[in-house]
Design a protein around this motif. Structure first.
Motif, PDB file in Angstrom:
ATOM      1  N   GLY A 161       0.917  -1.178   0.019  1.00 16.47           N
ATOM      2  CA  GLY A 161      -0.050   0.057  -0.082  1.00 16.47           C
ATOM      3  C   GLY A 161       0.895   1.250   0.152  1.00 16.47           C
ATOM      4  O   GLY A 161       0.276   2.218  -0.345  1.00 16.47           O
ATOM      5  N   ILE A 162       2.009   1.173   0.534  1.00 18.57           N
ATOM      6  CA  ILE A 162       3.223   2.254   0.803  1.00 18.57           C
ATOM      7  C   ILE A 162       3.076   3.026  -0.758  1.00 18.57           C
ATOM      8  O   ILE A 162       3.219   4.089  -0.887  1.00 18.57           O
ATOM      9  N   PHE A 163       3.127   2.079  -1.858  1.00 19.93           N
ATOM     10  CA  PHE A 163       3.358   2.859  -3.215  1.00 19.93           C
ATOM     11  C   PHE A 163       2.301   3.928  -3.393  1.00 19.93           C
ATOM     12  O   PHE A 163       2.519   4.877  -3.957  1.00 19.93           O
ATOM     13  N   LYS A 164       1.128   3.502  -3.250  1.00 24.00           N
ATOM     14  CA  LYS A 164      -0.225   4.455  -3.714  1.00 24.00           C
ATOM     15  C   LYS A 164      -0.040   5.661  -2.575  1.00 24.00           C
ATOM     16  O   LYS A 164      -0.177   6.904  -3.059  1.00 24.00           O
ATOM     17  N   LYS A 165       0.601   5.573  -1.295  1.00 25.57           N
ATOM     18  CA  LYS A 165       0.538   6.612  -0.520  1.00 25.57           C
ATOM     19  C   LYS A 165       1.626   7.629  -0.998  1.00 25.57           C
ATOM     20  O   LYS A 165       1.640   8.733  -0.979  1.00 25.57           O
ATOM     21  N   ARG A 166       2.690   6.955  -1.646  1.00 24.71           N
ATOM     22  CA  ARG A 166       3.777   7.818  -2.090  1.00 24.71           C
ATOM     23  C   ARG A 166       3.384   8.486  -3.602  1.00 24.71           C
ATOM     24  O   ARG A 166       4.463   8.994  -4.137  1.00 24.71           O
ATOM     25  N   GLY A 167       2.505   7.962  -4.143  1.00 28.45           N
ATOM     26  CA  GLY A 167       2.102   8.238  -5.529  1.00 28.45           C
ATOM     27  C   GLY A 167       2.890   7.626  -6.519  1.00 28.45           C
ATOM     28  O   GLY A 167       3.174   8.063  -7.654  1.00 28.45           O
TER      29      GLY A 167
END
Ligand SMILES: Nc1nc2c(ncn2[C@@H]2O[C@H](COP(=O)(O)OP(=O)(O)O)[C@@H](O)[C@H]2O)c(=O)[nH]1
Ligand SMILES: [Mg+2]
Ligand SMILES: [Zn+2]
Length: 301
Positions: free
Chosen positions: A37-43
């Protein structure tokens, strides 16, 4: 933690081919992964072609944990780490269009990708061997690699497959030049739709396709790029154009005026070379044409 390359992205899954010592290992199975999920948060969004660190989860799937920095990133098709653009032009059906070829070359030079020109459908121009040889020589003199193939007879395809070993390539060219037919030749058992079939089935078929890297053996991967006819790159400024004509570059450094447009200036080495026949008429004509097109566009906006 294991490393791999994303070879396909579909419906929230990333299909990762394991790497061993930095090389795609042919014997390892593809791992179906989710992304953290971290990828999405980082854009951030993982792309086909990305080198990743992943971990195996209990259900036999995997999780993409980290993305390695990209060497390159294409927008359309969305593929990371492409190093080679394979530019396909048919010698017939449609006829070879050198103006369009030079336009593609400008964009590819600007992108910094390495390139190979492939002249396809050789079987349709057996009587014009001389014409093909002439075009091949013209571009080889400039420093481009040129191959000639026929998907009908199979000639040239094994040579191309070997050349693409160990790299991620994209096939570029107008619709109908034979990209899918050639890929079908390169990959045993592959059966991409060719235009005759897809016309019968209607256009809608293409829209659901996804980007995928096709394994052509020996560590070579080719991005399947349905429905795309031109590589999209960043907007090119008119002052950058002459640097995208390879054979102009060493000469331009010797022009009398800095920022020489090579159109009318006295002491222009490019014009001199063209007059002396060292630069071909077609290349120089296309340079002038593109220059004026770009100028016109600028004026309009
Ligand atoms: N004679 C001949 N026809 C070809 C060759 N390669 C492709 N074609 C035909 O050209 C048409 C377009 O081919 P296709 O592979 O779909 O082109 P794409 O749109 O670039 O993927 C089809 O009718 C193919 O059968 C070739 O080497 N020789
Ligand atoms: Mg096709
Ligand atoms: Zn000049």
């Amino acid at each position: 933690m294991p490393e791999g390359v994303i070879v396909k992205a579909l419906s929230g899954y990333y299909y990762v081919k394991p790497l061993r010592e930095g090389k795609i290992s042919p014997e390892d199975e593809i791992v179906q992964c989710r992304a953290r999920g971290i990828f999405k948060k980082r854009g951030q969004s993982p792309l086909v072609g990305d080198r990743v660190i992943y971990s195996l989860t209990e259900n036999g799937e995997g999780m993409v944990d980290e993305l390695h920095p990209r060497d390159s990133e294409l927008i359309r098709p969305p593929v990371a780490n492409v190093t080679l653009a394979v530019l396909l032009f048919s010698v017939r059906e449609p006829d070879l269009n050198l103006q369009l070829l030079d336009k593609f070359l400008v964009h590819i030079e600007h992108s910094g990708l390495d390139t190979i020109i492939v002249l396809t459908k050789r079987d349709l121009a057996e009587e014009d061997g001389e014409g093909i040889a002439h075009v091949k020589e013209l571009y080889e003199q400039i420093g481009y690699e040129v191959m000639v193939t026929s998907s009908r007879t199979g000639s040239g395809s094994e040579e191309l497959r070997k050349r693409l070993a160990g790299a991620i390539s994209v096939f570029a060219g107008q619709s109908g030049v034979g990209k899918s037919s050639l890929l079908n030749r390169l990959v045993p058992g592959l059966s991409l739709e060719t235009s005759e079939i897809s016309m019968r089935l209607g256009r809608g078929r293409h829209t659901t396709r996804h980007v995928e890297l096709m394994d052509i053996g020996d560590g070579g991967y080719v991005a399947d790029t349905p429905g795309f006819s031109q590589l999209d790159f960043l907007e090119l400024g008119v002052e950058e154009l002459s640097a995208c004509f390879r054979e102009f570059v060493p000469l331009a450094a010797e022009c009398k005026f800095r920022g020489c447009s090579h159109l009318h200036e006295p002491g222009c080495r490019v014009i001199e070379a063209w007059e002396a026949g060292e630069i071909s008429d077609s290349r120089y004509e296309h340079y002038k044409l593109f220059f004026n097109e770009m100028k016109d566009k600028k004026r309009r906006y």
